[in-house]
Design a protein around this motif. Structure first.
Motif, PDB file in Angstrom:
ATOM      1  N   VAL A 214      -3.992  10.981  -0.604  1.00 24.43           N
ATOM      2  CA  VAL A 214      -4.296  12.117   0.337  1.00 24.43           C
ATOM      3  C   VAL A 214      -4.376  13.915   0.511  1.00 24.43           C
ATOM      4  N   ALA A 215      -5.997  14.394   0.696  1.00 19.50           N
ATOM      5  CA  ALA A 215      -6.881  15.057   0.020  1.00 19.50           C
ATOM      6  C   ALA A 215      -6.943  15.847  -0.167  1.00 19.50           C
ATOM      7  N   ASN A 216      -5.550  16.108   0.113  1.00 20.49           N
ATOM      8  CA  ASN A 216      -4.664  17.300  -0.271  1.00 20.49           C
ATOM      9  C   ASN A 216      -3.677  17.179  -1.913  1.00 20.49           C
ATOM     10  N   ALA A 217      -3.446  16.173  -2.368  1.00 20.08           N
ATOM     11  CA  ALA A 217      -2.633  16.193  -3.403  1.00 20.08           C
ATOM     12  C   ALA A 217      -3.301  16.629  -4.917  1.00 20.08           C
ATOM     13  N   HIS A 218      -1.833  16.726  -5.650  1.00 17.16           N
ATOM     14  CA  HIS A 218      -2.266  17.274  -6.965  1.00 17.16           C
ATOM     15  C   HIS A 218      -3.448  16.419  -7.678  1.00 17.16           C
ATOM     16  N   PRO A 219      -4.281  16.634  -8.376  1.00 10.69           N
ATOM     17  CA  PRO A 219      -4.906  15.938  -9.275  1.00 10.69           C
ATOM     18  C   PRO A 219      -4.742  14.661 -10.280  1.00 10.69           C
ATOM     19  N   ALA A 220      -3.244  15.520 -10.616  1.00 10.15           N
ATOM     20  CA  ALA A 220      -2.787  13.998 -11.437  1.00 10.15           C
ATOM     21  C   ALA A 220      -2.655  12.186 -10.192  1.00 10.15           C
ATOM     22  N   VAL A 221      -2.148  12.841  -8.862  1.00 10.94           N
ATOM     23  CA  VAL A 221      -2.281  11.860  -8.007  1.00 10.94           C
ATOM     24  C   VAL A 221      -3.689  11.677  -7.690  1.00 10.94           C
ATOM     25  N   ARG A 222      -4.645  12.298  -7.286  1.00 11.63           N
ATOM     26  CA  ARG A 222      -5.744  11.730  -7.531  1.00 11.63           C
ATOM     27  C   ARG A 222      -6.380  11.298  -8.499  1.00 11.63           C
ATOM     28  N   GLU A 223      -6.155  11.797  -9.799  1.00 10.91           N
ATOM     29  CA  GLU A 223      -6.992  10.767 -11.183  1.00 10.91           C
ATOM     30  C   GLU A 223      -6.707   9.130 -11.416  1.00 10.91           C
ATOM     31  N   ILE A 224      -5.698   8.812 -10.430  1.00 10.11           N
ATOM     32  CA  ILE A 224      -4.102   7.461 -10.507  1.00 10.11           C
ATOM     33  C   ILE A 224      -5.085   6.664  -9.060  1.00 10.11           C
ATOM     34  N   ALA A 225      -5.512   6.927  -8.214  1.00  9.75           N
ATOM     35  CA  ALA A 225      -5.132   6.363  -6.876  1.00  9.75           C
ATOM     36  C   ALA A 225      -6.827   5.508  -7.309  1.00  9.75           C
ATOM     37  N   ASN A 226      -6.271   4.891  -6.268  1.00  9.00           N
ATOM     38  CA  ASN A 226      -7.645   3.833  -5.477  1.00  9.00           C
ATOM     39  C   ASN A 226      -8.505   4.345  -4.537  1.00  9.00           C
ATOM     40  N   ASP A 227      -8.186   5.513  -4.058  1.00  7.29           N
ATOM     41  CA  ASP A 227      -8.583   5.665  -2.643  1.00  7.29           C
ATOM     42  C   ASP A 227      -7.819   6.580  -2.254  1.00  7.29           C
ATOM     43  N   VAL A 228      -8.804   7.732  -1.801  1.00  6.12           N
ATOM     44  CA  VAL A 228      -8.274   9.132  -1.237  1.00  6.12           C
ATOM     45  C   VAL A 228      -8.745   8.980   0.575  1.00  6.12           C
ATOM     46  N   THR A 229      -7.383   9.574   1.277  1.00  6.30           N
ATOM     47  CA  THR A 229      -7.595   9.317   2.811  1.00  6.30           C
ATOM     48  C   THR A 229      -7.562  11.019   2.900  1.00  6.30           C
ATOM     49  N   LEU A 230      -7.132  11.344   4.712  1.00  2.48           N
ATOM     50  CA  LEU A 230      -7.259  12.754   4.750  1.00  2.48           C
ATOM     51  C   LEU A 230      -6.075  13.462   4.289  1.00  2.48           C
ATOM     52  N   SER A 231      -6.101  14.907   4.453  1.00  5.66           N
ATOM     53  CA  SER A 231      -4.826  15.440   4.149  1.00  5.66           C
ATOM     54  C   SER A 231      -3.975  14.931   4.799  1.00  5.66           C
ATOM     55  N   ASN A 232      -2.755  15.982   4.824  1.00  4.71           N
ATOM     56  CA  ASN A 232      -1.559  15.169   5.122  1.00  4.71           C
ATOM     57  C   ASN A 232      -1.548  16.230   7.172  1.00  4.71           C
TER      58      ASN A 232
ATOM     59  N   VAL B  46       1.179  -1.729  -0.176  1.00  6.90           N
ATOM     60  CA  VAL B  46       0.493  -0.052   0.119  1.00  6.90           C
ATOM     61  C   VAL B  46       0.854   1.058   0.369  1.00  6.90           C
ATOM     62  N   ALA B  47       0.852   1.842  -0.827  1.00  6.77           N
ATOM     63  CA  ALA B  47       1.397   3.613  -0.802  1.00  6.77           C
ATOM     64  C   ALA B  47       0.368   4.342  -0.958  1.00  6.77           C
ATOM     65  N   PHE B  48       1.226   5.984  -0.401  1.00  4.63           N
ATOM     66  CA  PHE B  48       0.730   7.050  -0.179  1.00  4.63           C
ATOM     67  C   PHE B  48       1.284   7.494  -0.633  1.00  4.63           C
ATOM     68  N   GLY B  49       0.733   9.010  -1.584  1.00  6.14           N
ATOM     69  CA  GLY B  49       1.238  10.333  -2.128  1.00  6.14           C
ATOM     70  C   GLY B  49       0.760  11.893  -2.706  1.00  6.14           C
ATOM     71  N   ASP B  50       1.389  12.227  -2.169  1.00  8.70           N
ATOM     72  CA  ASP B  50       0.471  13.902  -3.211  1.00  8.70           C
ATOM     73  C   ASP B  50       0.800  14.691  -4.241  1.00  8.70           C
ATOM     74  N   MET B  51       1.792  14.511  -5.192  1.00 11.11           N
ATOM     75  CA  MET B  51       2.637  15.319  -6.124  1.00 11.11           C
ATOM     76  C   MET B  51       2.613  14.003  -7.510  1.00 11.11           C
ATOM     77  N   PRO B  52       2.987  14.376  -8.562  1.00 10.87           N
ATOM     78  CA  PRO B  52       3.710  13.718  -9.391  1.00 10.87           C
ATOM     79  C   PRO B  52       4.694  13.277  -9.407  1.00 10.87           C
ATOM     80  N   ASN B  53       5.654  13.151  -8.651  1.00 11.15           N
ATOM     81  CA  ASN B  53       7.433  12.726  -8.423  1.00 11.15           C
ATOM     82  C   ASN B  53       6.239  11.467  -7.760  1.00 11.15           C
ATOM     83  N   ASP B  54       5.377  10.771  -7.002  1.00  9.11           N
ATOM     84  CA  ASP B  54       4.573   9.669  -6.617  1.00  9.11           C
ATOM     85  C   ASP B  54       3.589   9.090  -7.824  1.00  9.11           C
ATOM     86  N   VAL B  55       3.429   9.168  -8.389  1.00 10.72           N
ATOM     87  CA  VAL B  55       2.473   8.696  -9.869  1.00 10.72           C
ATOM     88  C   VAL B  55       3.486   7.589 -10.556  1.00 10.72           C
TER      89      VAL B  55
END
Length: 271
Positions: A236-254, A215-224
């Protein structure tokens, strides 16, 4: 994922670490409890090795790290570099030549000595690193390509980061990887094929851990790349749109301890 993952991989800045650069006691405690159960926890970050101490000081114990966007794998217990994938001097020379031609006003910095030292152009903004003995100004512009570097950094004044990274990536296509992890207009360049996914995959292969067990967590394009590789990708909820687009799930912000909150539920821990 029906069973608890064998490995937890998490980005630091903007994901695990709060905006004030602190790590909450809740987060440190959750990571310690998971590790005590036998689950591997690894930090996967764009940070160089020399910046890890700021996080280790807030953890119950140091955790292994994939640094410099996958270019360095670090064992904190032995203070040892397990793997490094730097940009060779001749490659640095060609990449910087292309970028100087394509991007007027480009200034550079290089992470050298496996990320324990930084060398930068005189015009490079040092920000909070001013006075750090591991950092010095390059004698000449050509010195940027004098030794291998685990990461090349480029700025060119105030730029939209998404637009700027596309310009840089186009200029060095086929030579190296370009990404960004902030909104400051800083682009980070690694050797071809070097990403957070590649560094984490090597780490996992040494331990017989498959992507589906991560299981992996990230917020920015370098995490994609890492999030795409992992069996369960959480933004995380504050993630860049590119990250939210490919994530399986979203959690609270950092700032809301999103990683800790997600892991408490995933591992059935008492909050």
């Amino acid at each position: 994922m029906g069973e608890s993952p064998r490995l937890v991989a998490t980005d630091l800045d903007g994901t695990l670490v709060r905006q004030d650069r602190s790590l909450s006691p809740r987060t440190a405690g959750v990571l310690a409890r998971i590790a005590a159960r036998g689950t591997v926890v690894v930090l996967v970050t764009g940070r160089p090795v020399r910046w890890l101490s700021q996080v280790y000081d807030q953890l119950h114990e140091p955790l292994p790290a994939v640094c410099a966007n996958g270019a360095v794998v670090y064992d904190p217990d032995a203070d040892r570099i397990l793997r490094a994938d730097p940009l060779a001097p001749e490659l640095l020379a060609e990449v910087t030549r292309r970028l100087r031609a394509e991007v007027p006003g480009a200034v550079f910095a290089v992470e050298v000595a496996d990320g324990r030292e930084l060398r930068h152009d005189a015009e490079w903004p040092t920000l909070w690193d001013a006075g750090d003995p591991t950092i010095r100004v390059l004698s000449t512009p050509e010195e940027v390509a004098s030794v291998p570097a685990v990461k090349l950094l480029v700025r060119a004044g105030k730029r939209d980061p998404d637009t700027f990274v596309r310009i840089v990536a186009a200029a060095i296509e086929g030579l190296a990887e370009a990404t960004h992890s902030s909104y400051s207009g800083l682009v980070e360049i690694s050797a071809a094929g070097v990403t957070k996914a590649a560094g984490l995959a090597w780490f996992c292969e040494q331990r017989g851990i498959a992507p589906a067990e991560v299981v992996a967590f990230g917020d920015m394009p370098n995490d994609v790349p890492m999030l795409t590789w992992a069996g369960n990708a959480v933004a995380v909820a504050n993630a860049h749109p590119a990250v939210r687009e490919i994530a399986n799930d979203v959690t609270l912000s950092n700032d809301e301890d999103g990683v800790a909150a997600y892991l408490e539920k995933l591992f059935d821990l008492d909050s």
